[in-house]
Design a protein around this motif. Structure first.
Motif, PDB file in Angstrom:
ATOM      1  N   CYS A   9       0.882  -1.303   0.048  1.00  0.00           N
ATOM      2  CA  CYS A   9       0.161  -0.210  -0.356  1.00  0.00           C
ATOM      3  C   CYS A   9       0.718   1.327   0.013  1.00  0.00           C
ATOM      4  O   CYS A   9       1.957   1.198   0.642  1.00  0.00           O
ATOM      5  CB  CYS A   9      -0.825  -0.094   1.183  1.00  0.00           C
ATOM      6  SG  CYS A   9      -1.881   1.441   1.601  1.00  0.00           S
ATOM      7  N   CYS A  59       0.563   2.907   3.819  1.00  0.00           N
ATOM      8  CA  CYS A  59       0.795   2.118   5.177  1.00  0.00           C
ATOM      9  C   CYS A  59       1.613   1.057   4.795  1.00  0.00           C
ATOM     10  O   CYS A  59       2.542   1.168   3.775  1.00  0.00           O
ATOM     11  CB  CYS A  59      -0.690   1.468   5.730  1.00  0.00           C
ATOM     12  SG  CYS A  59      -1.277   0.075   4.917  1.00  0.00           S
ATOM     13  N   ILE A  83       0.900  -2.435   4.967  1.00  0.00           N
ATOM     14  CA  ILE A  83       0.441  -3.820   4.447  1.00  0.00           C
ATOM     15  C   ILE A  83       0.659  -4.187   2.961  1.00  0.00           C
ATOM     16  O   ILE A  83       0.635  -3.133   2.208  1.00  0.00           O
ATOM     17  CB  ILE A  83      -1.207  -3.622   4.777  1.00  0.00           C
ATOM     18  CG1 ILE A  83      -1.838  -5.198   5.097  1.00  0.00           C
ATOM     19  CG2 ILE A  83      -1.869  -3.191   3.868  1.00  0.00           C
ATOM     20  CD1 ILE A  83      -1.182  -5.772   6.638  1.00  0.00           C
ATOM     21  N   CYS A  86      -4.673   0.665   0.075  1.00  0.00           N
ATOM     22  CA  CYS A  86      -5.486  -0.444   0.653  1.00  0.00           C
ATOM     23  C   CYS A  86      -6.900   0.060   1.222  1.00  0.00           C
ATOM     24  O   CYS A  86      -7.260   1.068   1.540  1.00  0.00           O
ATOM     25  CB  CYS A  86      -4.698  -1.292   1.586  1.00  0.00           C
ATOM     26  SG  CYS A  86      -4.710  -0.454   3.363  1.00  0.00           S
ATOM     27  N   CYS A  93      -6.886   1.686   4.499  1.00  0.00           N
ATOM     28  CA  CYS A  93      -6.453   3.099   4.543  1.00  0.00           C
ATOM     29  C   CYS A  93      -7.557   3.984   4.143  1.00  0.00           C
ATOM     30  O   CYS A  93      -7.838   5.060   4.680  1.00  0.00           O
ATOM     31  CB  CYS A  93      -5.195   3.138   3.968  1.00  0.00           C
ATOM     32  SG  CYS A  93      -3.614   2.940   4.550  1.00  0.00           S
ATOM     33  N   ARG A 124      -2.334   4.602  10.135  1.00  0.00           N
ATOM     34  CA  ARG A 124      -3.544   4.872   9.796  1.00  0.00           C
ATOM     35  C   ARG A 124      -4.059   5.674  10.774  1.00  0.00           C
ATOM     36  O   ARG A 124      -4.922   6.660  10.604  1.00  0.00           O
ATOM     37  CB  ARG A 124      -4.669   3.775   9.511  1.00  0.00           C
ATOM     38  CG  ARG A 124      -4.333   2.753   8.228  1.00  0.00           C
ATOM     39  CD  ARG A 124      -5.103   1.553   8.136  1.00  0.00           C
ATOM     40  NE  ARG A 124      -4.478   0.798   7.246  1.00  0.00           N
ATOM     41  CZ  ARG A 124      -4.352  -0.652   7.485  1.00  0.00           C
ATOM     42  NH1 ARG A 124      -4.696  -0.870   8.742  1.00  0.00           N
ATOM     43  NH2 ARG A 124      -3.727  -1.402   6.971  1.00  0.00           N
TER      44      ARG A 124
HETATM   45 ZN    ZN Z   1      -2.791   1.047   3.526  1.00  0.00          ZN
END
Ligand code: ZN
Length: 391
Positions: free
Chosen positions: A19, A22, A24, A39, A42, A317
């Protein structure tokens, strides 16, 4: 040991992407990425921060409470709570801010930790009626062993109880409302169909929490129905005739795990651990079970997503750390092996260390892992250069 097809089992994309906001990756089951490479978690965090009218949502919560409130002294809400910061926050708020009469229920950890037990006791002592569900430990142990071998997650028997025991208690005590904390599928990335409504469909349990393998599945491996019954949900008819509704407080109130921690430190006697949890930098999340380090570690093996990735992703986040700080933490801690309880774990599931690593390696998918100089190494990482554990 037979190699597992992780891609097929979890429907994973072959190409790994991270992402842009973030830490992930697209390997988290059911997560989606938009056209800007952001993502779903987010995007949800953005929506939660900027678009939701939280005053209106609190009004909805009050209406929900009023709908379920009882005046005859009986319980009007079931709160699943391990004694951790999240369930304790939910129970305490419902009781002391919204005037409900909750019954707190806990599904026993597989192997309790001292700090987890201490926090659960402190929570109960802060003023709650409480029921602990403890299934036959020999059966739990056997299920943990089977789930480790066949599902790559020894924690599965706990996950069954965590989802099904509150429903059972709701039916047994004629309580139609069950209140969880956050909806993990929405907050951390997954099936977004519940993002804009407060409830969870009971039919989704098998898919979201049990990887399509509900407790009944293990009868194929010689478990008797009577052994599995405590892990199973009430019948659908019982759930329906009780008018059971499962809600998430995260829909009604802005969900912030760190704030929950501060709240519970003050109100429910919650203490963080004295040392960080293995595989991450945090001291206050998921402290109750000696086995859960292996649950997180298997997540790292299957998806390349360790505990630090998950922790940093939501802290980014939540605006607690920057993406750069998150990446540095992933580089430092993600994938650290849960050595502290290894012996306990091997004894618990009754397998040898060699067998243990055979199982672990059977879950390493070729699209994520390669061997370099005899050492397993992640093919894709969010950081540059060598990490401490993703190598
Ligand atoms: Zn994200």
């Amino acid at each position: 040991m037979e190699k597992r097809n992780v891609i097929k089992q979890y429907n994973l994309p072959i190409e790994v992407k991270y992402c842009n906001k973030c830490t992930i990756s697209n390997q988290r089951p059911r997560i989606t990425f938009d056209e800007n490479g952001v993502c779903s978690a987010c995007n949800y965090a953005e929506y939660k921060r900027n678009k939701v009218d939280w005053t209106l949502r609190e009004q909805e919560l009050i209406e929900l409470c009023n709908k379920h409130r009882k005046n005859d002294g009986s319980y009007d809400v079931i709160v699943p709570c391990s004694g951790g910061k999240d369930g304790s926050f939910v129970a305490h708020q419902l009781k002391y801010k919204y005037g409900m009469n909750p019954l707190a229920v806990t599904w026993a950890p597989l192997v309790a930790t001292e700090i987890g037990r201490k926090n659960l006791d402190a929570f109960i002592h802060s003023g709650f009626d409480h029921i602990l569900g403890t299934p036959n430990p020999q059966i739990t142990r056997k299920l943990a062993q089977l789930a480790f071998k066949y599902l790559g997650d020894p924690f599965q028997p706990f996950i069954y109880g965590q989802a099904n025991f509150p429903m059972k208690m709701a039916v047994q005590h004629n309580v139609s409302l069950i209140m969880y904390g956050e909806n993990g599928e929405v907050e951390y990335g997954g099936d977004m169909k519940n993002a804009f409504r407060p409830t969870r469909e009971i039919q989704d349990h098998d898919k979201h929490y049990f990887s399509g393998m509900p407790p009944e599945f293990w009868s194929e491996h010689g478990m008797r129905l009577a052994d599995l019954k405590p892990f199973m949900a009430p019948t659908y008819l019982e759930i329906q005739s009780n008018n059971t509704e499962i809600h998430f407080l995260g829909y009604y109130k802005f969900w912030d795990p760190q704030e929950n921690y501060y709240y519970c430190k003050e109100h429910t006697g919650f203490s963080p651990n004295t040392e960080r949890s293995e595989g991450t930098y945090s001291k206050y999340a998921s402290l109750d079970d000696q086995i859960d380090g292996f649950h997180y570690h298997l997540g790292f093996i299957k998806f390349g997503i360790g505990r630090t990735t998950s922790d940093t992703a939501h802290e980014i986040r939540d605006g607690k750390i920057t993406r750069e700080e998150g990446i540095a933490l992933v580089k430092k801690y993600d994938g650290e092996f849960p050595r502290k309880y290894l012996q306990e774990f091997l004894e618990y599931v009754q397998i040898s260390e060699d067998e243990f690593f055979e199982v672990i390696d059977s879950w390493r998918s070729q699209h994520l892992w390669e061997i370099e100089n005899g050492v397993w190494k992640l093919k894709h990482t969010i950081y540059e250069g060598q990490g401490a554990y993703g190598i």
